[in-house]
Structures are given as C-alpha cells and as structure tokens.
Design a protein around this motif. Structure first.
Motif, PDB file in Angstrom:
ATOM      1  N   ASN A 247       0.645   4.047  -2.935  1.00 53.44           N
ATOM      2  CA  ASN A 247       0.417   5.464  -2.657  1.00 53.44           C
ATOM      3  C   ASN A 247       1.533   6.325  -3.231  1.00 53.44           C
ATOM      4  OD1 ASN A 247      -1.944   4.894  -1.300  1.00 53.44           O
ATOM      5  ND2 ASN A 247      -1.010   4.877   0.734  1.00 53.44           N
TER       6      ASN A 247
ATOM      7  N   ALA B 188      -8.180   2.958   0.139  1.00 53.82           N
ATOM      8  CA  ALA B 188      -7.896   4.181  -0.605  1.00 53.82           C
ATOM      9  C   ALA B 188      -8.675   4.180  -1.888  1.00 53.82           C
ATOM     10  CB  ALA B 188      -6.425   4.267  -0.910  1.00 53.82           C
TER      11      ALA B 188
ATOM     12  N   GLN C 269       0.819  -1.201   0.000  1.00 52.89           N
ATOM     13  CA  GLN C 269       0.000   0.000   0.000  1.00 52.89           C
ATOM     14  C   GLN C 269       0.853   1.251   0.000  1.00 52.89           C
ATOM     15  OE1 GLN C 269      -3.422  -0.286  -0.291  1.00 52.89           O
ATOM     16  NE2 GLN C 269      -3.118   1.855  -0.859  1.00 52.89           N
TER      17      GLN C 269
ATOM     18  N   ASP D 195      -4.147  14.183  -0.245  1.00 53.60           N
ATOM     19  CA  ASP D 195      -4.356  12.932   0.478  1.00 53.60           C
ATOM     20  C   ASP D 195      -5.530  12.184  -0.117  1.00 53.60           C
ATOM     21  OD1 ASP D 195      -2.302  13.558   2.186  1.00 53.60           O
ATOM     22  OD2 ASP D 195      -3.636  14.554   3.638  1.00 53.60           O
TER      23      ASP D 195
ATOM     24  N   ARG E  30       0.894   6.819  -6.864  1.00 53.89           N
ATOM     25  CA  ARG E  30      -0.164   7.808  -7.087  1.00 53.89           C
ATOM     26  C   ARG E  30       0.340   9.226  -6.847  1.00 53.89           C
ATOM     27  NH1 ARG E  30      -4.214   3.845  -4.144  1.00 53.89           N
ATOM     28  NH2 ARG E  30      -5.289   2.936  -5.939  1.00 53.89           N
ATOM     29  N   ARG E  31       1.155   9.384  -5.794  1.00 54.14           N
ATOM     30  CA  ARG E  31       1.682  10.727  -5.518  1.00 54.14           C
ATOM     31  C   ARG E  31       2.600  11.219  -6.630  1.00 54.14           C
ATOM     32  NH1 ARG E  31       1.936   8.735  -0.179  1.00 54.14           N
ATOM     33  NH2 ARG E  31       4.128   8.141  -0.474  1.00 54.14           N
TER      34      ARG E  31
END
Length: 597
Positions: free
Chosen positions: A559, A597, A555, A589, A562-563
């Motif tokens: 993330n 998420a 995870q 966020d 994605r960032r």
C-alpha cells in the motif's frame, strides 16, 4: 584487412555507433531512433568515413524494413485493416494523388523543374511518408492500436503499396504514351499477387505452420517464418513491386493463424536489430556539410513539405468522418518524406529526371523531416491540449465524436462507467455485475460492441474522450469511472473532461507509461494503476509470503508503494524519493472487494 571480414567489421562498426547514439539520445530523453541516425552520420562517408562497404550495409538494412513491415502485418491483421479500409484505400490514395498534383503545379510554376513530368516525379517522392519512423514512434508511445495510430498506419500501408507501382511506372515517364500501359501492367501484377496471397493465406500457410510447429523445434519455426517473410518479399521485388509490400502481405497471411503471436515473438529481436541497422543506414546517406551550406533553403523546403502534407491529410481524414484530433495526429504523423523516397530519388537521378543538386536537396529535406517527426509525434498530446483551449477549434475537435448508439437497458444513475472492453475491462465488468453494481461500458470498436450486445451488457458506442459521449453517459450522475484503454491521449482527455463535468467523481485510470502516472493524477484521477508495476507487486507478495514474511507487513508495504505512485519502481524518481515523499499528495484509499485491495 581481408575483404572477407570487411563487411563483418562494417556491421559491427555501424551497430556500435548506433548503440552509442541510442544511449546518448536516451540520456538526453530524445527518441532513440534519432540516436541511431546520428550514429550512422558519424561513421558514414560524410562523417569519419569508417564504413567501406556502404552498399552491402544498405542492402542488409533492408531486412530491417522487411521485418518491421512483417511484424506490422502480423499485429495489424486483416480484421484491423478492414476497420480502416475506407480511410486507408480512399484517403491514402487521394493523399498520394493530391500531393502529386499540387507538387506538379507548384514546382512548374516556381521553376523547380523544367517539365511537368519532372513535377510528377517530384510529387511522387513527396507523397511518401516513413512507415519505419512513424511505426517505431507509435510503438514507443504504445499507440499502434489507438484510433489515430490505426488511421496513420493504414494510410502508410497504401503508400508502401504505391511504391511498387511508382517504381514500375518510373521508366515510362519520359514516354508519356506508354505510362497508361505500365500502370495497367503494374495493377494487374498487383491484383494477381494479392489473389495468390489470399489463396496461400487460406489453404497453404496455416497447415504449413502447424506442421512446422508440430516438430516442437524453435529453430525450425523461426527459420520457416524468416524464409516465408523474406521469400515473399523477394517475390514481390522480382514482380516489379516492393520488398516492403511483400513483407507486409506475408505478415497479414500469418496474422490469422493461431501461431501468429509465437511468430511475432521470435521475429521481434531480429526486427529490432535490423531496424537499428536501417536507421543508421539512413544517417550514412546524410551529408551534414551540405545541410549546413544550404540550411536556409532546406529549412524552407522542410516547412513547405511538412505544412503542405499536413494541410492535405487533415481535411482528408476529417472527410472520412474521423474526429479532428485523429486527423491532426495523422497529419503530423504523415508530414514527412519517407525513407523510400531515397529509392525513388536515386532511380530518378539515373534516368535524368532530377539534377544532382535537386537530388541532394531531396536527401537533405527528407533527412530533416525524418529527424523532426519523432519530436512531433511525442509532442502531439501537448499540441492537442493546446488546440483544445482555442474556442473555435475546441468545437471542431469534437464535432465528429458524437455518441453513435446507447443500449436500451442502460442505467444512467449511480452507475459505474467503464471505458474500454478489452481483457481488463471485461474482467472488471464481470466482477462489478456479480456484486450487483450498475455498469455502462463505453466502447468505440464495433467488434467489441457486438460482444456487448450479445451479452446484454449496457453500453454506449462512442469515444470515451469525447465530451458529447461523456454527457450522454451522464457522467455527472455516475458513482465511479474506470478507464482501461491503451490509448494514452484518449485516457488523458477522458480524465480531464470527466473531472470538468463532475469534479467529485472517483476516477481510476490505467497508465501504460511511467510518465503518464503523475500526469493522470494531476488531471484529476483518484487512482492510477500501472499494469506492469501491479504485476511486480503481486509477484513480490506471493514470493515474500512463501519466504515466511507476515502478510500484514507485506500488505502495508504494498500500500505504501501504491501511495507513493510506484516511486520505488521508477528509476527517474526513486533516487529523490526521500525528498519528494512529503510533497506527494496522498493517494485515494483503495477500494476493497472481498477484503482484497
């Protein structure tokens, strides 16, 4: 070399040249179809002269157009065609008639032709636009289902249908007294064919395809679909209409059958191969030396044709109550001479309606407009954004984008605005309502609005990119906004205008193209989701868990991807990620629902 193998050698040569041209165009970030045309120029009679069986190659290239229009018919469907029937039938017909009338007057006045009959013939050539080039460009930008894409394609379809009528009337132009008879005859044949196609589409085609599908043989299903497509196309050719008309009607006949998606999946590879051959065949007709020798005259004709057709199409589309941005897109999309004008010009030369020089000028002008069109359509979003900055035009750009209806149960405070009620939008609305959030759906498709009414879901009937619609949605009082539409232009405009009205609003937007990710972030979206990349992330998550990786570590990596705006999945920036990573602003966020998420 044996003549039996000549055609095979020529086909391999053309496809190899088109592949090379396509790769070169892709490397230069140009539309790949320009590379196909360039490849045709290189190996054609005016290039290296490697092609010996030009007529046979051109004949096979017609399969590309047939499959393109067949696939368009399957994707377009009768329901979608019905949505744009007014602009397609009314606007498309008026565009053809106005182009012919204005061309006739202008060409006789300037002296381009000797008689009004020749002017009418020249107008017929100029009235046609390129379904193949525009359709391929719309597919590359994922805009075939957008409002502007549907309007443009609807008008193009009418032009393709008109080609058969023009070819039928052409021999009678030298005898004006028989033109009326030929027109009535052609319209009668078209009406009879349409009636037969409707009957076959209702009573014959569905049971036939179900029977073929019951064999569970992919080969038989593919062969049956191909025979159906080309058989109906050849029938229309025999009736004096066009192959293109038959192929499109065949697609429409299949579009309402449950096996339509399966048929399209099987035909798409053939469509792409033969369409490539078609674009290369266009290149083989182009004489670069003639273009160079007459470049001033040809560029003048290109400017006259493109500006003239643009000025005809834009008012027509606006007259049918479409927003100016849709009208401008359609005007740019139709501002060229179509590849089927080659057919008309060739027939006209045989009948003595145009001289050899005028014929070559038509070919040169057509070729240049076809090569310019992909650039125009690709630049349309930037053109629209520039026009938005002109005060007078800004008012007109959105004058017709009035909100048409808002449901009585709409809550316009602390609500979540969802733009688009397709598959993605429906799932999100269901989830939000199950959590007790107030939702307002903005949708401009009447069929989707009917569903919203039936399900008693609060809605606003209008275009989510319109400032007037966003004001009506009380976007400045909304908690969040989610944009789940497939129209990239409307998505960009919706983000830009929503941020302008409510700078602090949290916007989550869908991006179908890699290039749109950074653009939407720059316009003010807090989160941009790419469906394909998200599918990759979910598949990777499940795979890594099965391989024994820790879910927390997975995870964290997801993330991070994605960032970084999916940087690892985007080849054009992955190689420079270590350099630009510190420069990328942190993504907002992620909203968590039930811990996910």
């Amino acid at each position: 070399m044996q003549e039996d193998f000549r055609l095979i050698v020529d086909l391999v040569t053309v496809l190899a040249a088109a592949s090379f041209g396509g790769l070169l165009a892709a490397a230069l970030r140009l539309p790949v179809l320009l590379g196909y045309i360039f490849g045709g120029i290189i190996v054609g009679p005016t290039g290296l002269g490697l092609i010996k069986e030009l007529i046979q190659v051109e004949t096979l290239a017609q399969f590309g157009v047939a499959f393109l229009l067949f696939a368009l018919g399957v994707e377009f469907s009768l329901k979608q065609l019905n949505k744009v029937r007014a602009i397609a039938l009314g606007g498309g017909t008026l565009q053809i008639l106005l182009t012919i009338a204005l061309t006739t007057v202008l060409s006789v006045f300037v002296g381009w032709v000797d008689t009004p009959v020749q002017g009418v013939f020249l107008g017929g050539i100029l009235s046609l636009s390129s379904t193949a080039v525009v359709l391929r460009s719309l597919m590359e930008t994922n805009e075939t289902e957008s409002a502007q894409g549907q309007v443009t394609l609807g008008m193009l379809i009418i032009q393709d249908l008109a080609l058969g009528l023009m070819l039928a009337v052409l021999p009678a132009l030298d005898h004006p007294e028989t033109v009326g008879v030929e027109v009535v005859k052609a319209l009668s044949v078209t009406a009879l064919f349409a009636g037969g196609a409707i009957a076959a589409g209702i009573w014959l085609i569905p049971p036939f395809l179900r029977w073929v599908a019951s064999t569970e043989s992919r080969e038989l299903f593919l062969l049956s679909v191909i025979v159906l497509c080309l058989g109906i196309a050849l029938l229309t050719e025999h009736l004096g209409l066009s192959i293109e008309m038959g192929a499109f009607v065949a697609g429409l006949m299949i579009s309402e059958v449950e096996y339509a998606d399966q048929a399209l999946t099987y035909v798409e590879p053939l469509r792409d191969v033969f369409a490539t051959l078609f674009f290369a065949a266009i290149g083989m007709l182009i004489d670069p030396l003639f273009l160079i020798q007459n470049w001033e005259l040809i560029l003048s004709l290109v400017a006259i044709v493109m500006i003239g057709k643009f000025l005809i199409v834009v008012p027509l589309v606006s007259f049918f109550r479409y927003p100016l941005r849709v009208a401008i897109f359609a005007g740019l999309g139709l501002a060229q001479i179509g590849e089927f004008s080659f057919v008309l010009a060739s027939e006209g030369q045989k009948l003595g309606l145009v001289s050899r020089r005028v014929y070559l000028l038509i070919l040169g002008t057509t070729a240049v407009t076809l090569m310019v069109t992909p650039f125009l359509l690709k630049a349309t979003p930037q053109i629209l954004l520039l026009l938005e900055k002109v005060p007078l035009l800004k008012t007109w750009m959105n004058k017709l984008d009035m909100p048409q209806e808002i449901s009585v149960n709409a809550v316009l405070k602390d609500h979540v605005v969802v733009c688009g009620y397709g598959r993605i939008g429906q799932g999100i609305v269901t989830l939000l309502q199950s959590k007790g959030y107030s939702v307002l759906v903005i949708e401009e498709a009447e069929s989707k609005v009917q569903i919203l009414r039936a399900q008693n879901i609060p809605y606003l009937y209008g275009n989510c990119a319109s400032p007037l619609v966003l004001e009506k949605a009380e976007i400045d009082h909304a908690r969040s906004m989610l944009i789940a539409i497939s129209d990239p232009i409307a998505t960009r405009l919706a983000v830009q205008r929503a941020v302008g009205m409510s700078p602090a609003i949290d916007i989550v937007a869908r991006a179908d193209k890699d290039a749109d990710i950074d653009t939407l972030y720059q316009l003010g979206a807090k989160e941009v989701v790419h469906p394909t990349f998200e599918a990759s992330l979910e598949l990777s998550t499940h795979l890594l868990i099965c391989l024994g990786e820790k879910s927390q570590d997975i995870q964290a990596e997801i993330n991070a991807v994605r960032r970084s705006r999916y940087a690892n999945f985007r080849p054009e920036i992955a190689c420079v990620l270590p350099v630009i990573a510190p420069l990328l602003p942190p993504s907002s966020d992620l909203v968590e629902i039930d811990g996910k998420a």
